[in-house]
Design a protein around this motif. Sequence first.
Motif, PDB file in Angstrom:
ATOM      1  N   GLY A 357      -2.581 -36.729 -39.599  1.00 46.15           N
ATOM      2  CA  GLY A 357      -2.971 -36.911 -38.209  1.00 46.15           C
ATOM      3  C   GLY A 357      -2.046 -36.186 -37.249  1.00 46.15           C
ATOM      4  O   GLY A 357      -2.482 -35.565 -36.269  1.00 46.15           O
ATOM      5  N   LEU A 358      -0.752 -36.230 -37.528  1.00 49.68           N
ATOM      6  CA  LEU A 358       0.225 -35.547 -36.676  1.00 49.68           C
ATOM      7  C   LEU A 358       0.070 -34.029 -36.758  1.00 49.68           C
ATOM      8  O   LEU A 358       0.231 -33.327 -35.754  1.00 49.68           O
ATOM      9  CB  LEU A 358       1.641 -35.955 -37.078  1.00 49.68           C
ATOM     10  CG  LEU A 358       2.064 -37.376 -36.711  1.00 49.68           C
ATOM     11  CD1 LEU A 358       3.435 -37.695 -37.305  1.00 49.68           C
ATOM     12  CD2 LEU A 358       2.094 -37.562 -35.193  1.00 49.68           C
ATOM     13  N   THR A 359      -0.230 -33.516 -37.940  1.00 46.52           N
ATOM     14  CA  THR A 359      -0.406 -32.063 -38.067  1.00 46.52           C
ATOM     15  C   THR A 359      -1.658 -31.594 -37.327  1.00 46.52           C
ATOM     16  O   THR A 359      -1.659 -30.526 -36.712  1.00 46.52           O
ATOM     17  CB  THR A 359      -0.490 -31.637 -39.547  1.00 46.52           C
ATOM     18  OG1 THR A 359      -1.589 -32.316 -40.180  1.00 46.52           O
ATOM     19  CG2 THR A 359       0.793 -31.970 -40.289  1.00 46.52           C
ATOM     20  N   VAL A 360      -2.714 -32.413 -37.367  1.00 43.58           N
ATOM     21  CA  VAL A 360      -3.925 -32.072 -36.608  1.00 43.58           C
ATOM     22  C   VAL A 360      -3.618 -32.080 -35.116  1.00 43.58           C
ATOM     23  O   VAL A 360      -4.041 -31.184 -34.374  1.00 43.58           O
ATOM     24  CB  VAL A 360      -5.065 -33.062 -36.941  1.00 43.58           C
ATOM     25  CG1 VAL A 360      -6.237 -32.888 -35.973  1.00 43.58           C
ATOM     26  CG2 VAL A 360      -5.546 -32.866 -38.373  1.00 43.58           C
ATOM     27  N   ARG A 361      -2.877 -33.087 -34.666  1.00 38.58           N
ATOM     28  CA  ARG A 361      -2.524 -33.150 -33.243  1.00 38.58           C
ATOM     29  C   ARG A 361      -1.644 -31.977 -32.847  1.00 38.58           C
ATOM     30  O   ARG A 361      -1.762 -31.439 -31.744  1.00 38.58           O
ATOM     31  CB  ARG A 361      -1.816 -34.469 -32.921  1.00 38.58           C
ATOM     32  CG  ARG A 361      -1.604 -34.671 -31.426  1.00 38.58           C
ATOM     33  CD  ARG A 361      -1.050 -36.020 -31.088  1.00 38.58           C
ATOM     34  NE  ARG A 361       0.328 -36.179 -31.518  1.00 38.58           N
ATOM     35  CZ  ARG A 361       1.184 -37.073 -31.004  1.00 38.58           C
ATOM     36  NH1 ARG A 361       0.773 -37.905 -30.053  1.00 38.58           N
ATOM     37  NH2 ARG A 361       2.408 -37.178 -31.444  1.00 38.58           N
ATOM     38  N   ALA A 362      -0.764 -31.545 -33.751  1.00 40.40           N
ATOM     39  CA  ALA A 362       0.104 -30.411 -33.451  1.00 40.40           C
ATOM     40  C   ALA A 362      -0.710 -29.139 -33.243  1.00 40.40           C
ATOM     41  O   ALA A 362      -0.442 -28.351 -32.327  1.00 40.40           O
ATOM     42  CB  ALA A 362       1.120 -30.204 -34.570  1.00 40.40           C
ATOM     43  N   ARG A 363      -1.721 -28.945 -34.083  1.00 44.65           N
ATOM     44  CA  ARG A 363      -2.543 -27.748 -33.911  1.00 44.65           C
ATOM     45  C   ARG A 363      -3.377 -27.831 -32.635  1.00 44.65           C
ATOM     46  O   ARG A 363      -3.543 -26.850 -31.914  1.00 44.65           O
ATOM     47  CB  ARG A 363      -3.460 -27.529 -35.113  1.00 44.65           C
ATOM     48  CG  ARG A 363      -4.076 -26.136 -35.083  1.00 44.65           C
ATOM     49  CD  ARG A 363      -5.061 -25.881 -36.184  1.00 44.65           C
ATOM     50  NE  ARG A 363      -5.444 -24.468 -36.209  1.00 44.65           N
ATOM     51  CZ  ARG A 363      -6.270 -23.896 -35.335  1.00 44.65           C
ATOM     52  NH1 ARG A 363      -6.778 -24.619 -34.342  1.00 44.65           N
ATOM     53  NH2 ARG A 363      -6.564 -22.604 -35.424  1.00 44.65           N
TER      54      ARG A 363
END
Length: 376
Positions: A357-363
Amino acid sequence: MAKRAIFEDVTTTDRAATTGGLIDGKRRGSRGAVKRWLVLLFVLILAIIPVGGMTRLTDSGLSITEWNLVTGTVPPMSEAAWESEFDKYRQIPEYQLQNRGMEMSEFKFIYWWEWGHRQLGRVIGAVWILGFLGLLAMRKIPPGWTGRLVVVGAGIGAQGAVGWWMVSSGLSGTMLDVASYRLATHLGGAFALLSLIAWFILSLSRSSSELISARRLSETRLMKVATVLIVLTFAQILMGALVAGIDAGRNYIDWPLMAGGITPPGMWELEPAWRNLFENDGTVQFFHRLLGYILFAVIIMAWWVGRRSANRKTAVVFVGILAMATVQMLLGVVTVMHSSPWYLAILHQFGAIILIGLTVRARHRSKYPLPQFVRT
């Protein structure tokens, strides 16, 4: 209106409120309705992942040997119905080779886990169908979003089909569990759906005009870094599913070595060699560990690049990824060293959900940076 001095401060309360036109207002309301519906789907999928994990950890996944989309919603209501279900279970290899002599009370325990898992899947499908048709009928779907929401529905439907494909692999031959690669496909599909819905929710949280303006400030380099993180994190999740599929996390409980060596003994003993990547518990766990080290190294690099972003709200997301990855890696080590008890295994799975979830938000934030004051 009173005259002002040329350098007098003007507060926000002195300004007339800016309101959009009727079309903009309708679109904001529509985006909110779709967003709330997707949040509900997100929460339900978030719930079904650990439920599926517990179904696997309790060896409950093969307790229901048929797939009846409608009639399967009703559990056995009489002793005769329970005996019928138990008789069907007695015909499969898991009972004959592993659970022979199981009592009815033990069968009911695993049956309820699988039944609950399937009902939650049905609820998710019903929520999508009712929500989509309702939004469509009320014309609440914003322009350009119908196809995206159909993709979500198709993914949910595909998950049901893949789930039965997975279960069917353990109903014949000498299989005591479902095929690990099918389990990985099913779990990977759930994480892919969760990530896609998370992206849509983030997009719907802002107006179209805000996203268009933010796109002009996107950071291409960080977008590429975040994409690599998503791919590697997803690959690590699939490796974790393979570990779970053959209970590979319950062997080789020393760390950082494996049975006293860098690689486990008999790493390539199965023939043909490719079978070791799916069926050899030492090989599968080794590559899960190796990919974890690679992912953590890439996350450190991403944090180093991300911290230099001109937008502090973007930079802080990469700090969060590094923090969560550290917790997740330590939790993985503890889980293995304790031979993967169910509570640590589920906690480790939740960590994977947070990390993806954090990696998706980062992108998303790299592509659509949040506004910030110049002074900040």
